[in-house]
Enzyme design. Structure first.
Site, PDB file in Angstrom:
ATOM      1  N   CYS A 164       0.808  -1.224   0.000  1.00 38.15           N
ATOM      2  CA  CYS A 164       0.000   0.000   0.000  1.00 38.15           C
ATOM      3  C   CYS A 164       0.839   1.272   0.000  1.00 38.15           C
ATOM      4  CB  CYS A 164      -0.933  -0.003   1.196  1.00 38.15           C
ATOM      5  SG  CYS A 164      -1.985  -1.469   1.226  1.00 38.15           S
ATOM      6  N   HIS A 304      -2.225   8.125   6.488  1.00 35.56           N
ATOM      7  CA  HIS A 304      -2.530   6.838   5.859  1.00 35.56           C
ATOM      8  C   HIS A 304      -3.947   6.416   6.249  1.00 35.56           C
ATOM      9  CE1 HIS A 304      -1.624   3.153   3.809  1.00 35.56           C
ATOM     10  NE2 HIS A 304      -1.771   2.407   4.895  1.00 35.56           N
ATOM     11  N   GLU A 315      -0.600   5.188  14.024  1.00 38.44           N
ATOM     12  CA  GLU A 315      -0.425   6.493  13.384  1.00 38.44           C
ATOM     13  C   GLU A 315      -0.842   7.640  14.295  1.00 38.44           C
ATOM     14  OE1 GLU A 315      -0.892   8.331   8.904  1.00 38.44           O
ATOM     15  OE2 GLU A 315      -2.295   6.783   9.545  1.00 38.44           O
ATOM     16  N   LYS A 333      -9.056   7.969   2.799  1.00 37.36           N
ATOM     17  CA  LYS A 333      -9.641   6.631   2.699  1.00 37.36           C
ATOM     18  C   LYS A 333     -11.044   6.579   3.283  1.00 37.36           C
ATOM     19  CE  LYS A 333      -5.182   4.239   2.584  1.00 37.36           C
ATOM     20  NZ  LYS A 333      -4.332   5.454   2.660  1.00 37.36           N
ATOM     21  N   HIS A 338      -9.767   2.125   0.602  1.00 38.52           N
ATOM     22  CA  HIS A 338      -8.328   1.874   0.533  1.00 38.52           C
ATOM     23  C   HIS A 338      -8.005   1.369  -0.868  1.00 38.52           C
ATOM     24  CE1 HIS A 338      -4.317   1.020   1.479  1.00 38.52           C
ATOM     25  NE2 HIS A 338      -4.448   0.412   2.648  1.00 38.52           N
ATOM     26  N   PHE A 397       1.750  -3.373   3.907  1.00 39.22           N
ATOM     27  CA  PHE A 397       2.087  -4.719   4.368  1.00 39.22           C
ATOM     28  C   PHE A 397       3.550  -5.001   4.017  1.00 39.22           C
ATOM     29  CE2 PHE A 397      -2.349  -6.967   4.236  1.00 39.22           C
ATOM     30  CZ  PHE A 397      -2.765  -6.149   5.270  1.00 39.22           C
TER      31      PHE A 397
END
Length: 433
Positions: A164, A304, A315, A333, A338, A397
């Site tokens: 991502c 993010h 975060e 998002k 996402h 990831f």
């Protein structure tokens, strides 16, 4: 070579997103702050039957030509976004020195729908039914390759896969190609199209997706106390990057400056972020160092913000710990879902638009922040704010963390920074189309 050696400019942007396939509708959709998640016919019957698909565009028509039949969906979106970005930059591929033009497009998965379709053909009808185009259609680097063909770009063509964070990684690599003098223009971004039963089932099985099937539009809720997972989306975005002196030399004022980039790896777990945020912190520190900024100078952060418990907890601690002056925070998002490998590029474009417009889009569905919440998230409606310096976070990831530092391009003349190797040559001095 750091960004201080040569100012890197964003001169064009293009996107294909759930909020729209042009800049105006994309920006309006983000600023509306309403989730675009909806039930999808191809996901009917699955435990999670909703997503944020691209809509409002016929990709085959938008791509045009006879070559469209050989392209997977993610490639079509990448090509539409790249063409729009180049046009926005005022560049003409038929007139530039293609040997000085690079393409860097991050993709996480590739043509998974093509792969699964051919797997069914193999099972039902045997090997003769498998398409000879399966490999070139499904490979993740197909987007970079097809864009390079369409744009006559003969410089480096790269397809970084950092999950991502791929779109952000692509933009960071593009900056390096420019500051090193290897390219004069780079088209960089990301693309992903995996709203398929196989991928959605896999993400749902690992507990990553929201299960709010009764309320798809309320499912993506970054930083909310009651968040329960992300909503999968799809899309693409491309940015045209040049050395700023080259852009000014051809009469083009930068839309923003890429002031710095940073990367850091968790080396912790295949899918879960390091709880202490150490890898993400290293990425932020590297971006600030390259930009020459103190943390207190950051006005805004495009987070993010996946709407998952682990990411948002990490975060939140990262931002509140490193930025006690509480810069504004948004998380696209919530609106877009996402978009995986495309997310870093789409959110980079959103950050540039925030710098240009002086407006921060709101986070969708954020009504009840968790205990200990110490972020200045923009909610419910856009907030007008003078933003001169902003960060865009992308985490993936595998423990990949990438942070992009963008600065508003002020004034009408060249920005500070000496010309790097190759400045003023080839595409960098191409006439405006």
């Amino acid at each position: 070579m750091g960004r201080s050696d040569t100012a890197v400019a964003v001169t064009g942007m293009g996107m294909v997103t759930p909020a729209g396939a042009d800049e105006r509708t994309f920006w309006e959709g983000l600023c509306a702050g309403v989730s675009l998640a909806r039930r999808c016919e191809q996901l009917a019957g699955l435990p999670v039957d909703f997503a944020c698909p691209v809509a409002g565009i016929d990709l085959d028509e938008a791509v045009g030509g006879r070559s469209v039949w050989r392209m997977a969906r993610f490639v079509k979106m990448a090509l539409v976004a790249a063409r729009a970005a180049v046009a926005d930059a005022g560049l003409a591929p038929e007139r530039w020195d293609g040997g000085r033009v690079g393409v860097v497009l991050g993709v996480g998965v590739g043509g998974v729908a093509v792969l699964t379709d051919n797997a069914r053909r193999l099972d039902v009808d045997g090997p003769e039914a498998v398409s000879p185009l399966l490999v070139p259609m499904m490979m993740p680097n197909a987007a970079a390759g097809e864009v390079a063909i369409a744009l006559r770009a003969h410089g480096p063509s790269l397809a970084p896969a950092t999950a991502c964070a791929s779109g952000a990684t692509a933009i960071a690599l593009a900056g390096d190609l420019l500051t090193s003098g290897r390219c004069d223009v780079v088209v960089a971004g990301g693309a992903e199209a995996v709203v398929t039963p196989l991928v959605v089932s896999a993400f749902a099985g690992m507990g990553a997706l929201s299960l709010r099937t009764a309320d798809p539009a309320g499912a993506s809720r970054p930083f909310a106390a009651d968040r329960d997972g992300f909503v999968i989306g799809e899309g693409a975005a491309a940015l045209v990057l040049e050395r700023a002196p080259d852009a000014y030399a051809r009469g083009r004022r930068p839309r923003a400056l890429l002031a710095g980039t940073g990367s850091g790896t968790d080396a912790h777990h295949p899918t879960a972020p390091s709880p202490d945020g150490a890898g993400a912190r290293r990425a932020v520190e590297a971006a600030l160092r390259e930009a020459g900024w103190a943390a207190r100078e950051v006005d805004h952060i495009n987070a993010h913000g996946t709407s998952t418990r682990l990411n948002d907890t990490m975060e939140t601690g990262l931002i509140s710990g490193m930025f006690p002056h509480r810069p504004t925070v948004t998380a696209p998002k919530g609106v877009l879902g996402h978009t995986l490998a495309a997310g870093g590029a789409i959110e980079a474009a959103a950050t540039v638009l925030t710098l240009e417009h002086g407006v921060v889009p709101p986070v969708a569905n954020l009504e009840s922040p968790p205990d200990g919440f110490d972020l200045d998230c923009v909610v419910k409606e856009p907030r007008t704010q003078e933003v001169r310096r902003a960060l865009s976070h992308s985490f993936g990831f595998g423990g990949h963390n990438v942070v992009l530092a963008f600065q508003r391009a002020d004034g009408d003349g060249p920005v500070p920074g000496r010309e790097g190797p190759g400045a003023g040559r080839g595409a960098g001095s191409a006439p405006v189309s």
